[in-house]
Design a protein around this motif. Structure first.
Motif, mmCIF file in Angstrom:
data_model
loop_
_atom_site.group_PDB
_atom_site.id
_atom_site.type_symbol
_atom_site.label_atom_id
_atom_site.label_comp_id
_atom_site.label_asym_id
_atom_site.label_seq_id
_atom_site.Cartn_x
_atom_site.Cartn_y
_atom_site.Cartn_z
ATOM 1 N N PHE A 39 23.799 98.692 84.629
ATOM 2 C CA PHE A 39 23.998 99.640 85.726
ATOM 3 C C PHE A 39 22.839 99.531 86.725
ATOM 4 N N SER A 40 21.631 99.446 86.203
ATOM 5 C CA SER A 40 20.450 99.340 87.068
ATOM 6 C C SER A 40 20.440 98.027 87.839
ATOM 7 N N VAL A 41 20.793 96.925 87.181
ATOM 8 C CA VAL A 41 20.839 95.618 87.855
ATOM 9 C C VAL A 41 21.808 95.670 89.037
ATOM 10 N N ILE A 42 22.983 96.231 88.823
ATOM 11 C CA ILE A 42 23.975 96.290 89.907
ATOM 12 C C ILE A 42 23.482 97.179 91.040
ATOM 13 N N ASN A 43 22.892 98.317 90.707
ATOM 14 C CA ASN A 43 22.356 99.193 91.750
ATOM 15 C C ASN A 43 21.239 98.493 92.525
ATOM 16 N N CYS A 44 20.367 97.797 91.811
ATOM 17 C CA CYS A 44 19.281 97.058 92.471
ATOM 18 C C CYS A 44 19.838 95.966 93.380
ATOM 19 N N LEU A 45 20.849 95.254 92.889
ATOM 20 C CA LEU A 45 21.475 94.208 93.709
ATOM 21 C C LEU A 45 22.040 94.774 95.006
ATOM 22 N N LEU A 46 22.636 95.953 94.933
ATOM 23 C CA LEU A 46 23.173 96.581 96.151
ATOM 24 C C LEU A 46 22.067 96.833 97.170
ATOM 25 N N HIS A 47 20.911 97.287 96.704
ATOM 26 C CA HIS A 47 19.779 97.505 97.613
ATOM 27 C C HIS A 47 19.279 96.185 98.204
ATOM 28 N N ILE A 48 19.181 95.177 97.362
ATOM 29 C CA ILE A 48 18.702 93.878 97.824
ATOM 30 C C ILE A 48 19.680 93.268 98.831
ATOM 31 N N ILE A 49 20.969 93.355 98.550
ATOM 32 C CA ILE A 49 21.993 92.840 99.472
ATOM 33 C C ILE A 49 21.946 93.594 100.804
ATOM 34 N N GLN A 50 21.785 94.920 100.751
ATOM 35 C CA GLN A 50 21.669 95.688 101.999
ATOM 36 C C GLN A 50 20.433 95.274 102.781
ATOM 37 N N GLY A 51 19.326 95.030 102.077
ATOM 38 C CA GLY A 51 18.108 94.587 102.754
ATOM 39 C C GLY A 51 18.313 93.273 103.481
ATOM 40 N N ILE A 52 19.038 92.356 102.838
ATOM 41 C CA ILE A 52 19.330 91.051 103.454
ATOM 42 C C ILE A 52 20.317 91.225 104.602
ATOM 43 N N LYS A 53 21.372 91.988 104.362
ATOM 44 C CA LYS A 53 22.414 92.180 105.377
ATOM 45 C C LYS A 53 21.860 92.829 106.646
ATOM 46 N N PHE A 54 21.080 93.894 106.479
ATOM 47 C CA PHE A 54 20.565 94.627 107.637
ATOM 48 C C PHE A 54 19.199 94.103 108.094
ATOM 49 N N ARG A 55 18.655 93.169 107.345
ATOM 50 C CA ARG A 55 17.351 92.566 107.648
ATOM 51 C C ARG A 55 16.262 93.602 107.859
ATOM 52 N N CYS A 56 16.270 94.581 106.948
ATOM 53 C CA CYS A 56 15.248 95.618 107.013
ATOM 54 C C CYS A 56 15.130 96.310 105.662
ATOM 55 N N TRP A 57 14.052 97.041 105.526
ATOM 56 C CA TRP A 57 13.845 97.858 104.339
ATOM 57 C C TRP A 57 14.915 98.936 104.292
ATOM 58 N N ASN A 58 15.348 99.299 103.103
ATOM 59 C CA ASN A 58 16.206 100.458 102.924
ATOM 60 C C ASN A 58 15.590 101.327 101.840
ATOM 61 N N PRO A 59 15.830 102.627 101.879
ATOM 62 C CA PRO A 59 15.222 103.516 100.888
ATOM 63 C C PRO A 59 15.627 103.145 99.462
ATOM 64 N N GLY A 60 14.651 102.716 98.695
ATOM 65 C CA GLY A 60 14.875 102.293 97.324
ATOM 66 C C GLY A 60 14.663 100.808 97.106
ATOM 67 N N LEU A 61 14.534 100.034 98.175
ATOM 68 C CA LEU A 61 14.476 98.571 98.078
ATOM 69 C C LEU A 61 13.238 98.059 97.348
ATOM 70 N N VAL A 62 12.083 98.625 97.595
ATOM 71 C CA VAL A 62 10.849 98.109 96.991
ATOM 72 C C VAL A 62 10.910 98.248 95.472
ATOM 73 N N VAL A 63 11.206 99.452 94.988
ATOM 74 C CA VAL A 63 11.288 99.662 93.541
ATOM 75 C C VAL A 63 12.470 98.886 92.968
ATOM 76 N N ALA A 64 13.584 98.834 93.689
ATOM 77 C CA ALA A 64 14.757 98.104 93.204
ATOM 78 C C ALA A 64 14.447 96.621 93.019
ATOM 79 N N SER A 65 13.648 96.049 93.892
ATOM 80 C CA SER A 65 13.299 94.628 93.777
ATOM 81 C C SER A 65 12.499 94.368 92.496
ATOM 82 N N PHE A 66 11.542 95.242 92.216
ATOM 83 C CA PHE A 66 10.765 95.146 90.982
ATOM 84 C C PHE A 66 11.643 95.450 89.767
ATOM 85 N N GLN A 67 12.427 96.507 89.877
ATOM 86 C CA GLN A 67 13.293 96.943 88.780
ATOM 87 C C GLN A 67 14.324 95.859 88.432
#
Length: 183
Positions: A116-144
């Motif tokens: 569940f955590s991997v999928i949630n983290c992937l969503l944050h990472i994909i949004q970061g790539i798609k929007f080419r910017c930080w999104n709330p949760g991205l830093v911890v999600a990348s580590f997580q």
């Protein structure tokens, strides 16, 4: 009334960093990184730190989703404080508590938390790539994300019986829950 107060401006999230510190301290106090139980439960404190970044410091998850993902005009909301409250308290805190407790019956329930955590983290990472910017949760999600991949490997190779059915059911469960959240 108390739910409205607790949910307004994600007040509940002010508990997350403190609960994360307590959870990580308890994890190290009662388990070791050489034990599968440690890796099965590592996402409990990590998810609390993730929620801290999303909703408290620096926060802004609701605004990001409403404006960037749902493309709503300023001031309009599809994702509200009360919806965020119920998703995070019921879905994350209660579900993680239940699965975290069930880990002591079968370590496979920890794999469900990890997936569940991997999928949630992937969503944050994909949004970061798609929007080419930080999104709330991205830093911890990348580590997580990295920690969770290792955790999944560790418990699969150190004591998880019938790993393929656990992986399949964990992936299906996580996809269905995330799909229901964003339907």
């Amino acid at each position: 009334m108390i739910i409205k107060t607790f949910s307004k401006n994600q007040n509940w999230a002010k508990l997350c960093p403190w609960m994360g510190i307590i959870a990580i301290a308890l994890l190290f106090l009662y388990s070791k990184p050489t034990e599968p139980i440690f890796w099965a439960l590592i996402n409990l404190p990590l998810y609390l730190f993730h929620q801290t970044e999303e909703h408290y410091w620096p926060g802004g998850f609701k605004h990001f989703i409403n404006q960037s993902v749902f493309c709503l005009p300023e001031g309009q909301e599809t994702l509200t404080d009360i919806t965020i409250f119920w998703i995070n308290i019921l879905l994350v805190w209660v579900a993680f508590a239940v699965f975290g407790t069930l880990v002591f019956v079968n370590i496979g329930f920890g794999l469900v938390i990890i997936i569940f955590s991997v999928i949630n983290c992937l969503l944050h990472i994909i949004q970061g790539i798609k929007f080419r910017c930080w999104n709330p949760g991205l830093v911890v999600a990348s580590f997580q994300f990295i920690v969770s991949l290792y955790a999944g490997y560790f418990i699969t190779s150190h004591g998880l019986n019938h790993s393929i059915p656990w992986w399949i059911s964990g992936i299906l469960f996580s996809i269905i829950v995330h799909a229901l959240l964003f339907h």
